[in-house]
Design a protein around this motif. Structure first.
Motif, PDB file in Angstrom:
ATOM      1  N   THR A 168      34.180  24.849  37.216  1.00  0.00           N
ATOM      2  CA  THR A 168      33.643  25.646  36.115  1.00  0.00           C
ATOM      3  C   THR A 168      33.095  26.991  36.543  1.00  0.00           C
ATOM      4  OG1 THR A 168      31.419  24.681  36.292  1.00  0.00           O
ATOM      5  CG2 THR A 168      33.005  23.547  34.844  1.00  0.00           C
ATOM      6  N   LYS A 169      32.841  27.165  37.845  1.00  0.00           N
ATOM      7  CA  LYS A 169      32.202  28.407  38.281  1.00  0.00           C
ATOM      8  C   LYS A 169      32.439  28.638  39.779  1.00  0.00           C
ATOM      9  CE  LYS A 169      28.168  26.640  37.195  1.00  0.00           C
ATOM     10  NZ  LYS A 169      28.422  25.173  37.109  1.00  0.00           N
ATOM     11  N   PRO A 170      32.312  29.878  40.250  1.00  0.00           N
ATOM     12  CA  PRO A 170      32.377  30.130  41.693  1.00  0.00           C
ATOM     13  C   PRO A 170      31.148  29.556  42.370  1.00  0.00           C
ATOM     14  CG  PRO A 170      31.833  32.143  40.523  1.00  0.00           C
ATOM     15  CD  PRO A 170      32.158  31.127  39.474  1.00  0.00           C
ATOM     16  N   LEU A 171      31.324  29.011  43.561  1.00  0.00           N
ATOM     17  CA  LEU A 171      30.226  28.362  44.267  1.00  0.00           C
ATOM     18  C   LEU A 171      30.063  28.928  45.670  1.00  0.00           C
ATOM     19  CD1 LEU A 171      31.053  24.639  43.368  1.00  0.00           C
ATOM     20  CD2 LEU A 171      29.220  26.024  42.381  1.00  0.00           C
ATOM     21  N   PRO A 172      28.862  28.804  46.256  1.00  0.00           N
ATOM     22  CA  PRO A 172      28.693  29.171  47.670  1.00  0.00           C
ATOM     23  C   PRO A 172      29.599  28.309  48.541  1.00  0.00           C
ATOM     24  CG  PRO A 172      26.567  28.863  46.590  1.00  0.00           C
ATOM     25  CD  PRO A 172      27.594  28.381  45.633  1.00  0.00           C
ATOM     26  N   ARG A 173      29.994  28.828  49.679  1.00  0.00           N
ATOM     27  CA  ARG A 173      30.948  28.151  50.557  1.00  0.00           C
ATOM     28  C   ARG A 173      30.523  26.720  50.912  1.00  0.00           C
ATOM     29  NH1 ARG A 173      34.933  29.195  54.350  1.00  0.00           N
ATOM     30  NH2 ARG A 173      34.879  27.854  56.190  1.00  0.00           N
ATOM     31  N   THR A 174      29.242  26.540  51.242  1.00  0.00           N
ATOM     32  CA  THR A 174      28.778  25.218  51.670  1.00  0.00           C
ATOM     33  C   THR A 174      28.955  24.184  50.571  1.00  0.00           C
ATOM     34  OG1 THR A 174      27.150  26.229  53.145  1.00  0.00           O
ATOM     35  CG2 THR A 174      26.837  23.915  52.592  1.00  0.00           C
ATOM     36  N   ARG A 175      28.520  24.524  49.346  1.00  0.00           N
ATOM     37  CA  ARG A 175      28.644  23.570  48.243  1.00  0.00           C
ATOM     38  C   ARG A 175      30.106  23.370  47.848  1.00  0.00           C
ATOM     39  NH1 ARG A 175      26.425  20.368  44.771  1.00  0.00           N
ATOM     40  NH2 ARG A 175      26.953  20.371  42.554  1.00  0.00           N
ATOM     41  N   PHE A 176      30.894  24.430  47.913  1.00  0.00           N
ATOM     42  CA  PHE A 176      32.318  24.331  47.604  1.00  0.00           C
ATOM     43  C   PHE A 176      33.000  23.315  48.524  1.00  0.00           C
ATOM     44  CE2 PHE A 176      36.675  25.663  48.561  1.00  0.00           C
ATOM     45  CZ  PHE A 176      37.236  25.735  47.293  1.00  0.00           C
ATOM     46  N   LEU A 177      32.768  23.442  49.821  1.00  0.00           N
ATOM     47  CA  LEU A 177      33.392  22.533  50.777  1.00  0.00           C
ATOM     48  C   LEU A 177      32.884  21.105  50.613  1.00  0.00           C
ATOM     49  CD1 LEU A 177      33.381  24.790  53.967  1.00  0.00           C
ATOM     50  CD2 LEU A 177      35.310  24.286  52.449  1.00  0.00           C
ATOM     51  N   MET A 178      31.589  20.960  50.338  1.00  0.00           N
ATOM     52  CA  MET A 178      31.024  19.629  50.159  1.00  0.00           C
ATOM     53  C   MET A 178      31.616  18.934  48.933  1.00  0.00           C
ATOM     54  SD  MET A 178      27.116  18.489  49.246  1.00  0.00           S
ATOM     55  CE  MET A 178      27.366  19.007  47.539  1.00  0.00           C
ATOM     56  N   LEU A 179      31.719  19.675  47.821  1.00  0.00           N
ATOM     57  CA  LEU A 179      32.234  19.078  46.593  1.00  0.00           C
ATOM     58  C   LEU A 179      33.698  18.681  46.730  1.00  0.00           C
ATOM     59  CD1 LEU A 179      30.630  21.095  43.656  1.00  0.00           C
ATOM     60  CD2 LEU A 179      30.198  18.747  44.347  1.00  0.00           C
ATOM     61  N   PHE A 180      34.508  19.531  47.332  1.00  0.00           N
ATOM     62  CA  PHE A 180      35.924  19.201  47.411  1.00  0.00           C
ATOM     63  C   PHE A 180      36.217  18.116  48.429  1.00  0.00           C
ATOM     64  CE2 PHE A 180      36.491  23.041  44.915  1.00  0.00           C
ATOM     65  CZ  PHE A 180      37.308  22.498  43.937  1.00  0.00           C
ATOM     66  N   ASN A 181      35.360  17.947  49.385  1.00  0.00           N
ATOM     67  CA  ASN A 181      35.488  16.789  50.255  1.00  0.00           C
ATOM     68  C   ASN A 181      35.189  15.516  49.467  1.00  0.00           C
ATOM     69  OD1 ASN A 181      35.749  15.512  52.974  1.00  0.00           O
ATOM     70  ND2 ASN A 181      33.615  14.984  52.593  1.00  0.00           N
ATOM     71  N   LYS A 182      34.160  15.576  48.594  1.00  0.00           N
ATOM     72  CA  LYS A 182      33.831  14.428  47.753  1.00  0.00           C
ATOM     73  C   LYS A 182      34.914  14.170  46.707  1.00  0.00           C
ATOM     74  CE  LYS A 182      28.772  14.435  48.027  1.00  0.00           C
ATOM     75  NZ  LYS A 182      27.515  14.524  47.241  1.00  0.00           N
ATOM     76  N   ILE A 183      35.494  15.252  46.178  1.00  0.00           N
ATOM     77  CA  ILE A 183      36.547  15.095  45.175  1.00  0.00           C
ATOM     78  C   ILE A 183      37.754  14.366  45.759  1.00  0.00           C
ATOM     79  CG2 ILE A 183      38.296  16.416  43.894  1.00  0.00           C
ATOM     80  CD1 ILE A 183      36.073  18.413  43.223  1.00  0.00           C
ATOM     81  N   GLY A 184      38.048  14.622  47.028  1.00  0.00           N
ATOM     82  CA  GLY A 184      39.180  13.953  47.657  1.00  0.00           C
ATOM     83  C   GLY A 184      40.173  14.912  48.293  1.00  0.00           C
ATOM     84  N   VAL A 185      39.878  16.231  48.273  1.00  0.00           N
ATOM     85  CA  VAL A 185      40.743  17.200  48.937  1.00  0.00           C
ATOM     86  C   VAL A 185      40.250  17.347  50.371  1.00  0.00           C
ATOM     87  CG1 VAL A 185      41.562  19.587  48.967  1.00  0.00           C
ATOM     88  CG2 VAL A 185      41.168  18.436  46.792  1.00  0.00           C
ATOM     89  N   ARG A 186      41.070  16.961  51.309  1.00  0.00           N
ATOM     90  CA  ARG A 186      40.629  16.971  52.712  1.00  0.00           C
ATOM     91  C   ARG A 186      41.809  17.202  53.636  1.00  0.00           C
ATOM     92  NH1 ARG A 186      38.501  10.917  52.426  1.00  0.00           N
ATOM     93  NH2 ARG A 186      37.784  11.831  50.489  1.00  0.00           N
ATOM     94  N   TYR A 187      41.490  17.411  54.916  1.00  0.00           N
ATOM     95  CA  TYR A 187      42.536  17.589  55.917  1.00  0.00           C
ATOM     96  C   TYR A 187      43.283  16.274  56.121  1.00  0.00           C
ATOM     97  CZ  TYR A 187      44.700  18.026  60.503  1.00  0.00           C
ATOM     98  OH  TYR A 187      45.600  18.016  61.533  1.00  0.00           O
ATOM     99  N   LEU A 188      44.584  16.366  56.021  1.00  0.00           N
ATOM    100  CA  LEU A 188      45.430  15.186  56.204  1.00  0.00           C
ATOM    101  C   LEU A 188      46.287  15.387  57.443  1.00  0.00           C
ATOM    102  CD1 LEU A 188      46.608  14.723  52.488  1.00  0.00           C
ATOM    103  CD2 LEU A 188      44.705  13.599  53.649  1.00  0.00           C
ATOM    104  N   PRO A 189      46.034  14.654  58.519  1.00  0.00           N
ATOM    105  CA  PRO A 189      46.821  14.816  59.751  1.00  0.00           C
ATOM    106  C   PRO A 189      48.275  14.429  59.512  1.00  0.00           C
ATOM    107  CG  PRO A 189      45.440  12.848  59.883  1.00  0.00           C
ATOM    108  CD  PRO A 189      45.016  13.587  58.653  1.00  0.00           C
ATOM    109  N   PRO A 190      49.201  15.041  60.248  1.00  0.00           N
ATOM    110  CA  PRO A 190      50.631  14.715  60.095  1.00  0.00           C
ATOM    111  C   PRO A 190      50.872  13.225  60.321  1.00  0.00           C
ATOM    112  CG  PRO A 190      50.339  16.658  61.472  1.00  0.00           C
ATOM    113  CD  PRO A 190      48.975  16.069  61.281  1.00  0.00           C
ATOM    114  N   SER A 191      51.727  12.624  59.490  1.00  0.00           N
ATOM    115  CA  SER A 191      52.024  11.197  59.611  1.00  0.00           C
ATOM    116  C   SER A 191      53.121  10.957  60.636  1.00  0.00           C
ATOM    117  CB  SER A 191      52.438  10.632  58.257  1.00  0.00           C
ATOM    118  OG  SER A 191      53.529  11.332  57.730  1.00  0.00           O
TER     119      SER A 191
END
Length: 220
Positions: free
Chosen positions: A197-220
């Protein structure tokens, strides 16, 4: 062309949904400022090529969603931005970041419209799961961080001052009273849809998207 490609990419990357929604509003008359913002999104994507949504095999068959609105967040026209993230178990399966159709006169009104929009998407997903032969063990839950909107969903009394919300009100009430849906309050700090809904500071942005489920996925 660039924004159109980003719109398709946002179908699998909720972390760029708000930025793409914002840029899409200026496609008819873009300026250099908008082009610089678009390039910033491209640089972010170039730096996170292996990020994505992790699909867990042990995810339960339950539905829940986070609904949020940034009341009068656009200082140009003071129209609020709706957002939701819908989960099947631990996995985000649908999300949206869009401006509302008109100006909301209170934060409760803006948030209630966001809940109604989320409820509509949930009913569609439930219909799809039924067609696939999937039975949900419990009613879907919508998490909202606005006390007024949460109370309005549970209160069977329709106030005259909410007449302009009549359609959304009766749609939500019908689903809540039938047991097909629950609307629950949660802390603003835990509102995952806040990032859409809005632009966020970098720290909160990274924290939220990690909780949402967007994360680094190592090659399978």
């Amino acid at each position: 062309m660039v924004i159109g490609s980003l719109q398709y990419l946002s179908f699998t990357r909720p972390d760029i949904a708000f930025a793409v929604n914002k840029l899409s509003q200026f496609m008819h008359r873009p300026t250099d400022v908008h082009w610089q913002a678009a390039k910033r999104v491209l640089r972010y994507l170039a730096g996170t090529p292996s990020h994505g949504i992790y699909l867990r095999a042990d995810s339960p068959i339950t539905l829940h969603a986070f609904a949020d609105a940034d009341w009068a967040g656009d200082t140009t026209d003071y129209v609020s931005t709706n957002a939701y993230i819908l989960y099947l178990g631990y996995t985000p399966i649908a999300w949206s970041s869009k401006k509302q159709k008109g100006v909301a006169r209170s934060s409760t009104e803006a948030e209630y419209c966001a809940v109604a929009n989320t409820a509509s998407e949930i009913r569609w997903i439930c219909s799809l799961l039924t067609d696939l032969g999937v039975t949900l063990p419990a009613a879907p839950v919508i998490y909202c961080d606005n006390v007024g909107a949460t109370y309005l969903c549970a209160n069977p009394i329709f106030h005259s001052r909410m007449k302009h919300l009549a359609l959304d009100y009766h749609f939500i009430r019908e689903n809540v009273q039938s047991g097909a849906l629950r609307v629950t309050h949660l802390s603003t700090h835990d509102q995952l849809a806040d990032a859409l809904t809005k632009p966020l500071p970098r720290t909160r942005f990274l924290m939220l998207f990690n909780k949402i489920g967007v994360r680094y996925l190592p090659p399978s």
